[in-house]
Write a protein that holds these residues in place. Structure first.
Motif, PDB file in Angstrom:
ATOM      1  N   TYR A  95       1.141  -0.942  -0.073  1.00 14.41           N
ATOM      2  CA  TYR A  95       0.440   0.071  -0.114  1.00 14.41           C
ATOM      3  C   TYR A  95       1.485   1.287   0.071  1.00 14.41           C
ATOM      4  CZ  TYR A  95      -3.060  -3.625   1.072  1.00 14.41           C
ATOM      5  OH  TYR A  95      -3.360  -5.240   1.710  1.00 14.41           O
ATOM      6  N   LEU A 102       0.683   6.652   0.029  1.00 17.84           N
ATOM      7  CA  LEU A 102      -0.209   7.664   0.948  1.00 17.84           C
ATOM      8  C   LEU A 102       0.062   9.335   1.328  1.00 17.84           C
ATOM      9  CD1 LEU A 102      -0.819   3.682   2.674  1.00 17.84           C
ATOM     10  CD2 LEU A 102      -2.419   4.331   0.977  1.00 17.84           C
ATOM     11  N   VAL A 123      -3.598   6.027   6.363  1.00 14.06           N
ATOM     12  CA  VAL A 123      -4.139   5.029   6.654  1.00 14.06           C
ATOM     13  C   VAL A 123      -5.569   4.870   7.459  1.00 14.06           C
ATOM     14  CG1 VAL A 123      -4.145   2.933   7.469  1.00 14.06           C
ATOM     15  CG2 VAL A 123      -1.891   4.014   6.381  1.00 14.06           C
ATOM     16  N   ARG A 149      -8.585   6.480   5.405  1.00 11.57           N
ATOM     17  CA  ARG A 149      -8.942   5.057   4.206  1.00 11.57           C
ATOM     18  C   ARG A 149      -9.152   4.008   4.930  1.00 11.57           C
ATOM     19  NH1 ARG A 149      -5.088   8.060   2.284  1.00 11.57           N
ATOM     20  NH2 ARG A 149      -5.014   8.185   0.215  1.00 11.57           N
ATOM     21  N   LEU A 183      -8.854   0.488   4.181  1.00 14.36           N
ATOM     22  CA  LEU A 183      -7.824   0.318   4.613  1.00 14.36           C
ATOM     23  C   LEU A 183      -7.238  -0.402   5.797  1.00 14.36           C
ATOM     24  CD1 LEU A 183      -4.599  -0.552   3.662  1.00 14.36           C
ATOM     25  CD2 LEU A 183      -4.795   2.276   3.141  1.00 14.36           C
TER      26      LEU A 183
END
Length: 600
Positions: free
Chosen positions: A230, A233, A247, A250, A253
């Motif tokens: 990931y 970001l 993080v 989201r 996520l």
């Protein structure tokens, strides 16, 4: 993907036929195959005693087999054969790694391999070491020292995989060492080291976009499978949101990252990370990131006695520039070199060595201090190093405090420091000289106990400089992961995969002569990996994204089974990096996607 299981006695005849087909693959004639048929035969009654394991596909078809024979501390890889149609699919690698793991569990300290000459390249690639012993039958002898993950590595993540969160910039920002400009970008580059926050990641969470080719190369070198990525970001020079908050913003996520049941491993503890991970947060637990607080802690430990090999440099806190100038001027008049420090700094930032000559050339102590950033300064005694140029100067102790407050020793490392700037570190058997090992480990453990008593939980290190009298002077603690910690993680992984005895070096900056398009960066890494392998070394690109900066560089890891090979690999990488870009003109920051360059 092939799966492994124990062989069954009733399969002995079929397995013998597989061995014969695999041996015949190399072009041996019928007479030779008949001569060695007896020693290659598998008897049903011996399957369990020879510890034979088979690899099979999803349909249950057997693709290969390996036997682990003998009794600890000496074992033998008696058989390792792959069905010809399955060669090149990783079956041999899977069987070999499993045999090494089983040997370590059985306490085998020396595993012998008598290899067919055609398979010798395979065993070299797997990390086995050619042996001087003569097999007397035309085979090539190798040996390897099986190794399990060390106890500290199992304790770090509970013996399993982990989710790595590259929150370098977020951590630095707690101490005013990060901004939305070049420092922020540098922190995002160093977040690539998240790949190595434990010996085996399950997922990487990164602020910036990383090349997919880099992820494949790192996973290939470290033999990781199924690593989720990931990235991007908290990307861009104007990004102000920390990675943990990005993080949390989201939900899907965040749920995937925190709901996996795996431990979350950050670069360092922060309040946003604590919220993400659902952990308690106390800012005071990081107080020993302050160089003045760490110095005071060192003094308390030494006041209790028991550390005769440790000498603490004198330190004075100057709350004003005038006070700092007075101390600096007084020391310069007496002919003493001085170290000026800010309370916090990363990789040597905020630390400067000031000689009496520099004070005179600048026109006085106040003139010297005009070039320093605002804020209070620490004035510290300079510790003169050993007389010999090859004597170790900069060392570090790494350890961590687990959730129950237990201190785990990881080990000592040698650091490369230019001036006051960190450039890399080397870990491996015996890299810390004998005279320094005992005091370094004892004092590092004492620091860990002090941190644990104060409530800190996580990784820490203690940095030292060696003085001319053969003592160690502690200079600071870092309550986070670092370059040396990355080297320890990689060494633990490679030892478990390839056998014990790896030296690992982190090289912070390998300069590139020009910015490389992503495809050419991968070509460079492939070439360097191949050339290092020819030396018996492992090359891993650790920080690729800085190759796209206007002043490009690459962070790398090299590993080998001797310091001489390690040195040769580093020299090869540095020369190869500059030589590979000879055909590329430096590119401006306005280069567009048509050039193949990913603009950062």
């Amino acid at each position: 993907m092939a799966k492994l299981r124990a062989a069954r006695p009733e399969e002995a005849e079929a397995l013998t036929a597989l061995v014969a087909r695999s041996k015949a693959y190399w072009g041996y004639d019928a007479e030779f195959l008949a001569a060695c048929a007896g020693e290659l035969r598998i008897r049903g009654a011996q399957v369990a005693a020879r510890r034979i394991v088979v690899a099979e596909d999803a349909d249950g078809a057997v693709l290969g087999l390996a036997s682990l024979e003998g009794r600890a501390p000496r074992g033998e890889l008696g058989l390792l054969f792959v069905e010809p149609a399955a060669m090149g699919r990783g079956v041999g690698r899977l069987l070999y790694r499993d045999a090494l793991r089983r040997a370590a569990e059985l306490g085998v300290r020396r595993l012998l391999i008598d290899s067919d000459p055609h398979a010798a390249g395979f065993y070299r690639a797997m990390g086995a070491v050619p042996s001087a012993g003569d097999t007397g039958n035309g085979l090539v002898r190798f040996e390897v020292v099986p190794a399990a993950l060390p106890g500290w590595a199992r304790a770090w993540t509970g013996g399993g995989r982990a989710v790595h969160v590259g929150n370098v910039g977020e951590f630095n920002a707690q101490f005013g060492a990060c901004s939305p400009d070049r420092q922020q970008r540098a922190a995002h580059h160093y977040a690539c080291l998240a790949a190595f926050y434990s010996p085996e990641p399950a997922a990487l969470v990164l602020p910036a976009v990383v090349p997919a080719s880099w992820v494949r190369r790192v996973c290939g070198a470290m033999e990781w499978e199924g690593v989720e990525l990931y990235d991007g970001l908290a990307e861009g020079p104007t990004a102000t949101t920390g990675l943990s908050e990005a993080v949390r913003a989201r939900p899907a996520l965040a749920g995937r990252v925190t709901g996996s049941g795996l431990p979350l491993v950050p670069w360092g503890r922060t309040e946003p990370f604590a919220r993400l991970a659902g952990l308690p947060w106390r800012a005071r637990d990081l107080r020993y990131e302050s160089k003045s607080a760490a110095h005071a802690m060192f003094g308390r430990i030494l006041a209790g006695g028991g550390h005769p090999g440790i000498a603490l440099p004198a330190q004075w806190r100057a709350d004003s520039r005038r006070a700092a100038a007075r101390v600096l001027a007084r020391r310069a008049r007496a002919g003493h070199t001085t170290v000026l420090k800010s309370r916090h700094g990363v990789g040597g930032s905020g630390t400067t060595v000031v000689t009496p000559e520099r004070v005179r050339e600048a026109g006085g102590a106040r003139a010297v201090l005009r070039s320093f950033p605002r804020g209070s300064l620490l004035v510290e005694e300079y510790v003169a190093g050993p007389d010999g140029p090859d004597e170790p100067r900069d060392l570090t102790y790494d350890g961590f405090v687990d959730g129950a407050g237990r201190v785990h020793e990881v080990g000592g490392a040698l650091m490369e420091v230019a001036g006051t700037g960190y450039r890399g570190a080397t870990v491996g058997p015996g890299v810390v000289p004998g005279w320094a090992r005992k005091p370094l480990l004892a004092f590092g453990e004492a620091v860990g106990r002090e941190l644990a008593a104060g409530g800190y939980r996580g990784w820490f290190d203690v940095d030292f400089v060696a003085d001319a009298a053969g003592r160690l002077a502690p200079t600071e603690t870092n309550l986070r992961l670092t370059g040396p910690s990355v080297a320890f993680m990689v060494a633990a992984r490679l030892d478990a995969l390839r056998g014990a005895g790896h030296f690992v070096r982190t090289v912070d900056r390998v300069e590139l002569g020009a910015r490389l398009p992503e495809a050419h960066l991968e070509e460079l890494c492939a070439e360097l990996a191949g050339r290092c392998a020819a030396l018996g070394a492992v090359f891993v690109p650790a920080i690729p994204t800085a190759a796209f900066e206007p002043e490009p560089w690459l962070g790398v890891l090299v590993a080998a089974r001797s310091v001489a090979r390690l040195d040769a690999a580093e020299a090869l990488v540095r020369a190869g990096a500059l030589g590979a870009v000879a055909g590329f003109a430096p590119q401006s920051s306005e280069s567009n996607g048509e050039s193949g360059l990913r603009v950062r």
